[in-house]
Write a protein that holds these residues in place. Structure first.
Motif, PDB file in Angstrom:
ATOM      1  N   THR A  29      20.274   5.529   8.567  1.00 48.51           N
ATOM      2  CA  THR A  29      19.069   4.694   8.476  1.00 48.51           C
ATOM      3  C   THR A  29      17.807   5.530   8.655  1.00 48.51           C
ATOM      4  O   THR A  29      16.820   5.361   7.925  1.00 48.51           O
ATOM      5  CB  THR A  29      19.126   3.573   9.526  1.00 48.51           C
ATOM      6  N   LYS A  30      17.817   6.436   9.617  1.00 49.78           N
ATOM      7  CA  LYS A  30      16.668   7.326   9.796  1.00 49.78           C
ATOM      8  C   LYS A  30      16.449   8.190   8.561  1.00 49.78           C
ATOM      9  O   LYS A  30      15.310   8.432   8.143  1.00 49.78           O
ATOM     10  CB  LYS A  30      16.887   8.211  11.030  1.00 49.78           C
ATOM     11  N   HIS A  88      14.825   6.087   5.800  1.00 51.99           N
ATOM     12  CA  HIS A  88      13.400   5.896   6.057  1.00 51.99           C
ATOM     13  C   HIS A  88      12.605   7.174   5.795  1.00 51.99           C
ATOM     14  O   HIS A  88      11.423   7.109   5.419  1.00 51.99           O
ATOM     15  CB  HIS A  88      13.189   5.435   7.499  1.00 51.99           C
ATOM     16  N   GLU A  97      12.079   7.188   1.968  1.00 50.85           N
ATOM     17  CA  GLU A  97      11.616   5.981   1.282  1.00 50.85           C
ATOM     18  C   GLU A  97      10.325   6.278   0.538  1.00 50.85           C
ATOM     19  O   GLU A  97       9.511   7.100   0.987  1.00 50.85           O
ATOM     20  CB  GLU A  97      11.373   4.863   2.310  1.00 50.85           C
ATOM     21  N   PRO A  98      10.104   5.592  -0.608  1.00 47.44           N
ATOM     22  CA  PRO A  98      10.943   4.590  -1.283  1.00 47.44           C
ATOM     23  C   PRO A  98      11.856   5.186  -2.353  1.00 47.44           C
ATOM     24  O   PRO A  98      12.287   4.473  -3.258  1.00 47.44           O
ATOM     25  CB  PRO A  98       9.904   3.673  -1.913  1.00 47.44           C
ATOM     26  N   THR A 116      17.398   4.206  -2.020  1.00 46.07           N
ATOM     27  CA  THR A 116      17.731   2.795  -1.823  1.00 46.07           C
ATOM     28  C   THR A 116      19.193   2.690  -1.415  1.00 46.07           C
ATOM     29  O   THR A 116      20.066   3.253  -2.084  1.00 46.07           O
ATOM     30  CB  THR A 116      17.483   1.985  -3.106  1.00 46.07           C
TER      31      THR A 116
END
Length: 1008
Positions: free
Chosen positions: A388-389, A392, A395-396, A399
């Protein structure tokens, strides 16, 4: 007891029995598809597009009910009726916007009547098709429909009566009476309640979140509009003409009080607009009200109380449902719809954060020019905290979609059918066969949805490569084969792992100049990478050897391979450009260059410049041959009085003899052929037991010690035997022996009789001495990351390898011998700093990046002097392990190389084949030209690298770099460690102990 069927089967045509109704229903979808295909064949539009065809023995009422729910025409009709409902609400708001009004414009009346006819027909059809009509009539939405239809026809009847002279008095009394006026206004509100039929829009939603959100929105909007209209009617002034008179506007007289039902309206009677009532309803729902608008009548206050109680129940119910759906709905269940940009899809049976970090860092490096690319990660599980880190962080452009590649719906959510590249990553687990099977199945899933997309798949075991190729993978990269090949060949080719890692990895070199010369040359070499380049037609006519010389002389670019129709060809020196070229380009080359900007210079040279170079080069070649032939005559090859014809014949004969002898005399190859015998039985326990119990020879030396047993043992032993001589022993030191399968697949199958196993631990000095580690030529220390051991800190994964290295070094120092050449496998690049003692650097300065800079300034002063360098921290992060002496010398293999290779394949699809040909030789080359290493020949010692490159090119070898050994100085703190220098500067002087990286036919004697 067996129950009788509901319908007794009857005889049909030709004596066949009718199928039961359930069977008929199951074949309905096939009939629809057949009808659609038939319509496509005849090319004429039929009703099958909009209405569903009737099924055998289906009544008209059942057919109508089925079409109302499923037919595209009825779905379109629902959408049109919802729009008409909003139009009716717009008519009501338009009429009462400035204040309540019972005088409706004729055009609005006629339009409302036409819309009412449509509502009536819809109600009657649904009533007719309803299976349970009583339940349908008493349902909530049916009552709402009936109220709206009745109010529409009542208004229509009143308008007809108003036009009739006999009924005008009745309509006039109704419009002047207080109760009658409220009734007429209430009819408009009842028509506006048709907005509740907007719930039919819910059938057009695609997700439960959209459904709940739309349901909540429609509930709130319907309540606001309906309640605002009702409150406007309840609070309206019954006699606005009287209240508007000057008498009532000045003071509340008895006349005003007697004629106005609202005793508080006189003097303050103001008919509020519809917008004001909407404002009041919204404030009352959301808060307790501000008091600026308040009901004055008893009925109005009762309506407001009902409003508060109603919203206190309905609105929280809808909002709580929406919150529950949103909280249970993941952000990673959405679909990727931005198909205008190029994107790649990644999946894996088990996604590893370290693997994904190495891949994304390389893929999105600023120097790779992939700023507009997208990465879609498709995985069945929710991302971990580390992933998840990482998402982020990018991003973007990254996905994450939760879904399985085994389902076509999830593949379409990830837009696999429109992707430009697909990747299948593997994971290091104990069940290698099952992991490779899952990689093969995932590859097949990608290929089934997109027949043309390039698919790059990772496997663990080399024997499973063919399975993924059959499943549709364009390129299969064996993780263990690449790793074990580099480790095995590093025993003979010093610095190989660092050379390949730096060529695959994109590294941002800081603009600050280091203080030491070896760091300067090393970092310049790290900037070189593999590139794919199309050679333009202006180079037609050159041979590959001439092209190599031209590009190196002008741009310092080194071509190493050519992409042909049948595969990769390493340095085809005699290949003439343009002979098999298309109209636009001569060929596609893989080169080593320092930057993409250097490649841009290839197209700047005109054909005339290249033609002059070719003529000059060939003239120089003829002059060189002429001088050599004259020298041959002077040495007594022919008598001075010989005729010119005799001289020419002698020269031709000598050339032929030299060419024939060169072809007949094989060079001394570093590789050796191993004999593949007949495969023994897998369950032959006797041979396995003999291997385990076989003792080590006494006083062995110059052997290879492998610390640990890799599960891909075959991928390690084969390159070891190909690289080393057959007489050199290989000792595997580990607490547990190899399995029977490993023994039969890797040792017995290939008759590797020089392989020994010694049970022990590298953490015990007696075991190290018994395995003769101090007298070994090389020691391979394998990582234990693939085992079952768990650590409280994942950064401790290399603890066993680091500890083993230090025990070996201490043991060697205690007995007074020089430590063997250590090649260590690490998982974390941050742990390289703990192995700095491998290169025996006595100075701590070489362990810190800050000490590699000039000593006149601190790092803070450097940052102040160069404020424009915004990527300084990123540059230092890249150099954390890069400038460590252990890595620079090529004695450490760090995981992540395969991920960099996978990332580079996005723009260079043949890179994995080029790397395989570089390490093992191409199948299209009979001589198996590949990368090998020799000590700098004596004629080249003291010469510049540019001169060495040209001399080696004359004998069909391409030099891509060199390995500099450790160089001691008078000052013990200034030892220059060993390091790899890729594509050095042309003026770099070659030393006696330097080792050159050459591409060609492996040999130890270079004929200069």
């Amino acid at each position: 007891m067996k129950l009788p069927p509901l319908h007794e089967p009857r005889a049909g045509p030709r004596g066949l029995k009718r199928r039961p109704a359930a069977v008929v229903q199951n074949t309905y979808a096939n009939k629809v598809a057949s009808a659609f295909r038939f319509e496509q064949m005849i090319g004429e539009p039929t009703a099958v597009h909009w209405l569903l065809p009737p099924v055998h023995d289906e009544s008209f009422r059942a057919w109508a009910a089925r079409n109302l729910e499923q037919a595209p025409l009825c779905r379109l009709t629902d959408a049109i009726l919802v729009i008409m409902s909003f139009v009716m609400v717009e008519f009501f708001m338009y009429t009462n916007w400035a204040g309540y009004n019972i005088d409706i414009e004729p055009a609005i009346t006629n339009a409302g009547t036409a819309i009412g006819v449509c509502f009536t027909l819809d109600y009657l059809i649904r009533l007719y098709a309803a299976p349970l009509r009583l339940e349908y009539v008493t349902s909530f939405f049916a009552i709402v429909d009936a109220i709206g239809i009745c109010s529409t026809w009542i208004e229509f009847g009143l308008s007809v009566m108003q036009n009739n002279t006999n009924s005008q008095d009745i309509v006039h009394r109704l419009r002047t009476d207080d109760v009658g006026r409220q009734l007429l206004s209430l009819l408009q509100v009842m028509k506006s309640m048709r907005i509740l039929r907007a719930y039919r829009l819910l059938r057009f939603t695609t997700s439960i979140v959209q459904r709940q959100l739309l349901a909540t929105l429609l509930t709130v909007v319907s309540m606001i509009i309906a309640l605002a209209g009702i409150l406007q009617i309840l609070e309206m002034c019954p006699t606005p003409a009287l209240c508007a008179s000057p008498v009532c506007s000045t003071n509340a007289t008895e006349v005003c009080v007697q004629n106005c039902a609202n005793t508080q309206c006189c003097g303050t009677c103001i008919d509020l607009r519809f917008l004001d009532w909407i404002y009041f309803v919204v404030v009352s729902i959301m808060t307790v009200g501000y008091g600026d608008v308040s009901p004055q009548t008893r009925m109005g206050r009762l309506g407001v109380a009902t409003l508060i109680l109603l919203t206190f129940v309905l609105v929280p119910l809808r909002v709580n449902k929406l919150i529950a759906v949103i909280s249970s709905h993941s952000d990673y269940t959405k679909a990727y719809n931005n198909t205008e940009e190029r994107h790649a899809v990644i999946t894996a049976c088990d996604l590893d954060a370290n693997t994904l970090t190495a891949f994304l860092r390389q893929f999105f490096h600023p120097d790779n020019r992939l700023w507009n690319e997208q990465i879609i990660i498709l995985h069945p599980k929710e991302p971990s905290v580390e992933i998840t880190k990482l998402i982020h962080l990018y991003e973007p452009r990254v996905t994450y979609i939760v879904g399985s590649a085994m389902r076509e719906t999830d593949l379409r959510r990830a837009s696999v059918h429109k992707s430009s590249t697909c990747y299948v990553f593997t994971c290091m687990s104990s069940q290698f066969e099952k992991t490779d099977q899952m990689s093969s199945i995932l590859t097949n899933a990608f290929r089934s949805l997109n027949p043309t997309v390039p698919i790059f798949t990772q496997v663990i075991l080399s024997r499973n490569i063919s399975h993924c190729q059959i499943s549709g993978a364009n390129n299969v990269i064996c993780v263990e084969k690449v790793k074990m090949t580099l480790l095995a060949k590093s025993c003979d080719i010093k610095g190989l792992s660092t050379l390949v890692s730096n060529l695959l990895d994109t590294i941002a070199i800081p603009n600050k100049k280091p203080d030491r010369s070896w760091i300067s040359g090393y970092l310049k070499g790290c900037a070189n990478k593999f590139y794919s380049v199309d050679i333009p037609r202006t180079y037609s006519g050159l041979t590959f050897s001439e092209l190599v010389l031209f590009l190196y002389n002008n741009l310092q670019i080194i071509p190493i391979a050519m992409i042909l129709d049948n595969g990769v060809k390493m340095i085809p020196m005699s290949f003439k450009l343009g002979t098999t070229a298309d109209p636009n380009t001569c060929c596609t080359l893989y080169v080593i260059a320092a930057s993409p900007e250097a490649l841009d210079g290839i197209g700047r040279y005109q054909h005339e410049e290249i033609r002059v170079f070719r003529q000059t080069l060939r003239k120089m070649e003829r002059d060189r041959q002429l001088r050599a032939e004259k020298k041959l005559l002077e040495t007594g090859g022919l008598p001075p009085a010989a005729s010119p014809a005799a001289i020419e014949n002698a020269i031709l004969s000598r050339r032929h003899t030299r060419r024939t002898s060169a072809m007949a005399q094989p060079s001394i190859s570093l590789g050796c052929r191993f004999t593949q015998g007949q495969r023994s039985s897998i369950y032959d326990s006797t041979a396995y037991d003999d291997f385990i119990m076989r003792p080590l020879p006494e006083n062995i030396e110059d052997h290879i010690v492998v610390i640990g047993i890799p599960f891909a043992l075959q991928d390690l032993l084969i390159p070891l035997h190909q690289t080393l001589s057959q007489s050199r022993l290989i000792v595997m030191l580990a607490p547990k022996p190899p399995t029977k399968e490993q023994y039969h697949q890797s040792i017995q199958k290939h008759h590797f009789n020089s392989v020994y196993y010694f049970q022990g631990s590298p953490l015990h000095s007696k075991d190290l001495l018994r395995a003769c580690v101090p007298t070994a030529a090389s020691v391979l220390v394998l990582s234990s990351a693939a085992g079952t051991k768990s650590f409280f800190d994942e950064n401790m994964v290399d603890a066993d390898a680091i500890t083993s290295v230090r025990f070996i070094l201490e043991g060697s120092y205690l007995i007074g011998t020089r430590p063997p050449s250590l090649i260590v496998e690490l998982v974390k690049h941050t742990n390289v700093k703990f192995l700095s003692s491998i290169v025996k650097s006595q100075s701590l300065r070489t362990r810190r990046i800050s000490h590699l800079l000039r000593r006149g300034q601190s790092r803070l002063e450097d940052e102040r002097s160069a404020p424009s360098d915004s990527n300084a921290d990123d540059d230092f992060n890249d150099l954390v392990h890069l400038c460590q002496p252990a890595f620079a010398s090529g004695r450490v293999y760090v995981s992540g190389l395969v991920e960099c290779l996978m990332s580079e394949c996005y723009q260079k699809p043949h890179l994995s084949a080029v790397l395989d040909a570089l390490l093992h030789g191409s199948d299209q080359d009979a001589e198996k030209q590949c990368l090998f290493q020799v000590q700098c020949p004596k004629p080249l010692v003291g010469k510049s690298f540019g001169e060495c490159f040209r001399k080696l090119l004359n004998v069909n070898f391409v030099c891509i770099g060199c390995w500099h050994p450790e160089k001691p100085h008078e000052n013990p703190d200034a030892v220059t460690p060993a390091y790899v220098e890729t594509n050095p500067e042309t003026d770099t002087k070659m030393r006696e102990l330097d080792r050159l990286y050459l591409i060609g036919r492996p040999t130890r004697d270079i004929p200069l």
